[in-house]
Design a protein around this motif. Structure first.
Motif, PDB file in Angstrom:
ATOM      1  N   ARG A  32       0.820  -1.216   0.000  1.00  0.00           N
ATOM      2  CA  ARG A  32       0.000   0.000   0.000  1.00  0.00           C
ATOM      3  C   ARG A  32       0.850   1.260   0.000  1.00  0.00           C
ATOM      4  O   ARG A  32       0.503   2.247  -0.609  1.00  0.00           O
ATOM      5  CB  ARG A  32      -0.930   0.009   1.226  1.00  0.00           C
ATOM      6  CG  ARG A  32      -1.941  -1.092   1.229  1.00  0.00           C
ATOM      7  CD  ARG A  32      -2.868  -0.927   0.067  1.00  0.00           C
ATOM      8  NE  ARG A  32      -3.859  -1.985   0.073  1.00  0.00           N
ATOM      9  CZ  ARG A  32      -4.732  -2.166  -0.871  1.00  0.00           C
ATOM     10  NH1 ARG A  32      -4.733  -1.383  -1.917  1.00  0.00           N
ATOM     11  NH2 ARG A  32      -5.600  -3.130  -0.804  1.00  0.00           N
ATOM     12  N   PHE A  50       4.048  -0.598   4.396  1.00  0.00           N
ATOM     13  CA  PHE A  50       2.673  -0.769   4.856  1.00  0.00           C
ATOM     14  C   PHE A  50       1.950  -1.586   3.798  1.00  0.00           C
ATOM     15  O   PHE A  50       1.845  -1.160   2.651  1.00  0.00           O
ATOM     16  CB  PHE A  50       2.011   0.606   5.032  1.00  0.00           C
ATOM     17  CG  PHE A  50       0.628   0.543   5.610  1.00  0.00           C
ATOM     18  CD1 PHE A  50       0.438   0.205   6.931  1.00  0.00           C
ATOM     19  CD2 PHE A  50      -0.471   0.831   4.830  1.00  0.00           C
ATOM     20  CE1 PHE A  50      -0.836   0.157   7.476  1.00  0.00           C
ATOM     21  CE2 PHE A  50      -1.733   0.780   5.350  1.00  0.00           C
ATOM     22  CZ  PHE A  50      -1.924   0.442   6.677  1.00  0.00           C
ATOM     23  N   TYR A  51       1.463  -2.774   4.160  1.00  0.00           N
ATOM     24  CA  TYR A  51       0.852  -3.648   3.162  1.00  0.00           C
ATOM     25  C   TYR A  51      -0.247  -4.515   3.760  1.00  0.00           C
ATOM     26  O   TYR A  51      -0.320  -4.707   4.972  1.00  0.00           O
ATOM     27  CB  TYR A  51       1.910  -4.523   2.477  1.00  0.00           C
ATOM     28  CG  TYR A  51       2.769  -5.347   3.379  1.00  0.00           C
ATOM     29  CD1 TYR A  51       2.411  -6.641   3.715  1.00  0.00           C
ATOM     30  CD2 TYR A  51       3.957  -4.841   3.879  1.00  0.00           C
ATOM     31  CE1 TYR A  51       3.202  -7.401   4.536  1.00  0.00           C
ATOM     32  CE2 TYR A  51       4.755  -5.599   4.699  1.00  0.00           C
ATOM     33  CZ  TYR A  51       4.370  -6.884   5.020  1.00  0.00           C
ATOM     34  OH  TYR A  51       5.165  -7.634   5.838  1.00  0.00           O
ATOM     35  N   ASP A  52      -1.124  -5.036   2.866  1.00  0.00           N
ATOM     36  CA  ASP A  52      -2.175  -5.976   3.248  1.00  0.00           C
ATOM     37  C   ASP A  52      -1.551  -7.297   3.629  1.00  0.00           C
ATOM     38  O   ASP A  52      -0.663  -7.788   2.940  1.00  0.00           O
ATOM     39  CB  ASP A  52      -3.130  -6.256   2.071  1.00  0.00           C
ATOM     40  CG  ASP A  52      -4.137  -5.153   1.869  1.00  0.00           C
ATOM     41  OD1 ASP A  52      -4.379  -4.391   2.806  1.00  0.00           O
ATOM     42  OD2 ASP A  52      -4.683  -5.081   0.758  1.00  0.00           O
ATOM     43  N   ASN A  61      -9.898  -6.029   6.951  1.00  0.00           N
ATOM     44  CA  ASN A  61      -8.593  -6.506   6.507  1.00  0.00           C
ATOM     45  C   ASN A  61      -7.572  -6.327   7.623  1.00  0.00           C
ATOM     46  O   ASN A  61      -7.702  -5.435   8.463  1.00  0.00           O
ATOM     47  CB  ASN A  61      -8.100  -5.733   5.285  1.00  0.00           C
ATOM     48  CG  ASN A  61      -8.850  -6.088   4.040  1.00  0.00           C
ATOM     49  OD1 ASN A  61      -9.484  -7.127   3.948  1.00  0.00           O
ATOM     50  ND2 ASN A  61      -8.778  -5.206   3.063  1.00  0.00           N
ATOM     51  N   TYR A  63      -3.584  -5.362   8.264  1.00  0.00           N
ATOM     52  CA  TYR A  63      -2.467  -4.685   7.610  1.00  0.00           C
ATOM     53  C   TYR A  63      -1.221  -4.868   8.461  1.00  0.00           C
ATOM     54  O   TYR A  63      -1.291  -5.060   9.664  1.00  0.00           O
ATOM     55  CB  TYR A  63      -2.757  -3.190   7.441  1.00  0.00           C
ATOM     56  CG  TYR A  63      -3.898  -2.909   6.515  1.00  0.00           C
ATOM     57  CD1 TYR A  63      -3.698  -2.838   5.145  1.00  0.00           C
ATOM     58  CD2 TYR A  63      -5.181  -2.718   6.998  1.00  0.00           C
ATOM     59  CE1 TYR A  63      -4.739  -2.585   4.283  1.00  0.00           C
ATOM     60  CE2 TYR A  63      -6.233  -2.460   6.139  1.00  0.00           C
ATOM     61  CZ  TYR A  63      -6.011  -2.400   4.788  1.00  0.00           C
ATOM     62  OH  TYR A  63      -7.046  -2.146   3.937  1.00  0.00           O
ATOM     63  N   THR A  79       0.910  -5.436  13.466  1.00  0.00           N
ATOM     64  CA  THR A  79      -0.282  -5.805  12.716  1.00  0.00           C
ATOM     65  C   THR A  79      -1.417  -4.884  13.135  1.00  0.00           C
ATOM     66  O   THR A  79      -1.684  -4.718  14.318  1.00  0.00           O
ATOM     67  CB  THR A  79      -0.662  -7.271  12.984  1.00  0.00           C
ATOM     68  OG1 THR A  79       0.447  -8.090  12.649  1.00  0.00           O
ATOM     69  CG2 THR A  79      -1.863  -7.675  12.162  1.00  0.00           C
TER      70      THR A  79
END
Length: 80
Positions: A32, A50-52, A61, A63, A79
């Protein structure tokens, strides 16, 4: 011919000196945002990612926020 050999040596050297980041136990990443963490003197002190990660349930969701130092060693991960 001499220029071609010089270019090939330069590319091999450049690739050998590049940094690599490997994420363990990650099959697919939806990045992201990412960027650098720097000081007032414009010295890079680290990076953030920063990511899923996965779906918590149908509507939410999870992250992950990872922070690494200038040598790409992981410092902390959270998380969300």
């Amino acid at each position: 011919m001499k220029k071609l050999i010089t270019a090939i040596v330069f590319l091999i050297t450049f690739q050998a000196l590049g940094q690599n980041l490997k994420l363990d136990n990650v099959l697919k990443v939806k990045l992201r945002n990412m960027g650098t963490i720097s000081t007032e003197d414009d010295q890079i002190k680290g990076y953030y990612y920063f990511y899923d990660v996965e779906k918590a349930d149908k509507k939410n969701n999870n992250y992950m926020l990872k922070i690494s130092d200038e040598n790409l060693r992981e410092i902390n991960s959270i998380t969300i």
